[in-house]
Scaffold this active site. Sequence first.
Site, PDB file in Angstrom:
ATOM      1  N   TRP A   8      52.064  13.920 107.613  1.00 29.00           N
ATOM      2  CA  TRP A   8      50.859  14.743 107.418  1.00 29.00           C
ATOM      3  C   TRP A   8      49.753  14.130 108.281  1.00 29.00           C
ATOM      4  O   TRP A   8      49.472  12.921 108.145  1.00 29.00           O
ATOM      5  CB  TRP A   8      50.486  14.698 105.933  1.00 29.00           C
ATOM      6  CG  TRP A   8      49.327  15.543 105.534  1.00 29.00           C
ATOM      7  CD1 TRP A   8      49.089  16.846 105.877  1.00 29.00           C
ATOM      8  CD2 TRP A   8      48.234  15.146 104.688  1.00 29.00           C
ATOM      9  NE1 TRP A   8      47.934  17.293 105.291  1.00 29.00           N
ATOM     10  CE2 TRP A   8      47.376  16.278 104.562  1.00 29.00           C
ATOM     11  CE3 TRP A   8      47.891  13.965 104.023  1.00 29.00           C
ATOM     12  CZ2 TRP A   8      46.211  16.247 103.805  1.00 29.00           C
ATOM     13  CZ3 TRP A   8      46.733  13.949 103.265  1.00 29.00           C
ATOM     14  CH2 TRP A   8      45.904  15.070 103.159  1.00 29.00           C
ATOM     15  N   ASP A  26      53.946   9.341  98.582  1.00 27.84           N
ATOM     16  CA  ASP A  26      53.017  10.449  98.446  1.00 27.84           C
ATOM     17  C   ASP A  26      53.809  11.642  97.915  1.00 27.84           C
ATOM     18  O   ASP A  26      54.723  12.120  98.587  1.00 27.84           O
ATOM     19  CB  ASP A  26      52.415  10.761  99.835  1.00 27.84           C
ATOM     20  CG  ASP A  26      51.323  11.820  99.763  1.00 27.84           C
ATOM     21  OD1 ASP A  26      51.135  12.423  98.685  1.00 27.84           O
ATOM     22  OD2 ASP A  26      50.653  12.046 100.798  1.00 27.84           O
ATOM     23  N   ALA A  46      53.154  15.289  96.715  1.00 32.58           N
ATOM     24  CA  ALA A  46      52.134  16.339  96.627  1.00 32.58           C
ATOM     25  C   ALA A  46      52.727  17.691  96.266  1.00 32.58           C
ATOM     26  O   ALA A  46      51.996  18.654  96.074  1.00 32.58           O
ATOM     27  CB  ALA A  46      51.375  16.448  97.948  1.00 32.58           C
ATOM     28  N   LYS A  83      48.894  21.588  94.324  1.00 33.61           N
ATOM     29  CA  LYS A  83      49.855  22.657  94.608  1.00 33.61           C
ATOM     30  C   LYS A  83      50.620  23.067  93.352  1.00 33.61           C
ATOM     31  O   LYS A  83      50.738  24.242  93.061  1.00 33.61           O
ATOM     32  CB  LYS A  83      50.850  22.207  95.679  1.00 33.61           C
ATOM     33  CG  LYS A  83      50.315  21.188  96.659  1.00 33.61           C
ATOM     34  CD  LYS A  83      49.632  21.803  97.859  1.00 33.61           C
ATOM     35  CE  LYS A  83      48.809  20.761  98.574  1.00 33.61           C
ATOM     36  NZ  LYS A  83      48.443  21.055  99.913  1.00 33.61           N
TER      37      LYS A  83
HETATM   38  C1  LMR Z   1      48.524  20.960 104.341  1.00 32.10           C
HETATM   39  O1  LMR Z   1      49.188  20.064 104.853  1.00 32.10           O
HETATM   40  O2  LMR Z   1      48.396  22.082 104.869  1.00 32.10           O
HETATM   41  C2  LMR Z   1      47.844  20.730 103.035  1.00 32.10           C
HETATM   42  O3  LMR Z   1      48.155  19.481 102.532  1.00 32.10           O
HETATM   43  C3  LMR Z   1      46.390  20.980 103.103  1.00 32.10           C
HETATM   44  C4  LMR Z   1      45.655  19.928 103.848  1.00 32.10           C
HETATM   45  O4  LMR Z   1      44.681  19.404 103.300  1.00 32.10           O
HETATM   46  O5  LMR Z   1      46.011  19.611 104.994  1.00 32.10           O
END
Ligand code: LMR
Length: 392
Positions: A127, A208, A210, A243
């Site tokens: 991410w 992590d 999520a 989420k």
């Molecule tokens: C994403 O990866 O789209 C989500 O986790 C929202 C974000 O904050 O990036």
Amino acid sequence: MFAALKPQPADKILQLIGQFKADPRADKIDLGVGVYKDATGHTPIMRAVKAAEKQLWEAETTKTYTGLAGDPAFYDAMAELVLGDSVAKDRISAVATPGGTGAVRQAFELVKMVKPGATVWVSDPTWPNHLSILKHLGMPVKLYRYFDADTRGVDFAGMMADLAGAAKDDLILLHGCCHNPTGANLTLADWGVVADLLVKTGAVPMIDIAYQGFGDGLDADAAGVRLVASRVPELLIAASCSKNFGIYRERTGALIAVSDAAGREVTQGNLAYLNRQNYSFPPDHGARLVTMILTDPVLRREWETELEEVRLGMLKLREAMAAELRKATNSDRFDFIAAHRGMFSRLGLTEAQVERLKQEAGIYMVGDSRINIAGLNDRTVPVLAKAIAGVL
Ligand code: LMR
């Protein structure tokens, strides 16, 4: 002083929200930011959340502060949701945080505070905000191989070879389930091998999680975390409620630490200390709703039922997308979409192809060709398949 400020790079994911909004085309398709959407494109408030909010409105008599760590009923329930009974309760410390990102940030800060200079190992790719926060904190980062661009699965041999270089007290960041951005996940057997490596190297895992409940189910999605927790002496977990409870804007998450029982009190004190330094008390509204849902059998059943509907809906879209792309491209090149889990899959298109989809068809996805499966519906699946075939 402000004249010295330099412009910051735009967040590549959040940037898409504005671009999509500004696009006047009626048939545009948003596959960008990781927010669940139903077949009509709406992000609903979950039934159990709405019911809990009604109850809370009647029952709540004060808005005075909770504790620095948040409400113990919340973080106990979250620790239970993620860890099950994989570790003894007297080894668990936890605090409420503003969303999962708040927990990620606090976890990194804890590591920086106690081991300045510790290297943080992150999957390639991860991410983007993981990298952004680490850069902001000035922490050393190393990438480990993760995604195999040819198979669109996990390059597990590469991952293990790279992580063998981790030193004692380095931090290894893992995605608990539903890997963001790739959608390719470790098997439970892989998690066992990762746990062996963690024990051998003395590196500390940070997981992590999520998207618990978006992949194979609430317990199956936490199985890797639980396996690691049962094997290692120390562990950090950043859990998000954005989420799986659909309460994105309430900013609800938890940072959970597993230590030895003797170190629990000091660990708990440090987590609360970090809350105080950064924002004092964590947000409470979302955390209170989550607590009510997790601890009330009726609300919990309603939540689990709806979460399962959401999960199965995304699985159906994955299968439909893979089948449609088989037809449109006359190949099995995109079959991996049905095997991936969670909200995301990385399609393996070039940036130029992603840009063409945006310009020519009004289809928005992240530049690395990550799509949010939940942005699709029965009508748009064939539209996307045709458009992808058109840019190959
Ligand atoms: C994403 O990866 O789209 C989500 O986790 C929202 C974000 O904050 O990036």
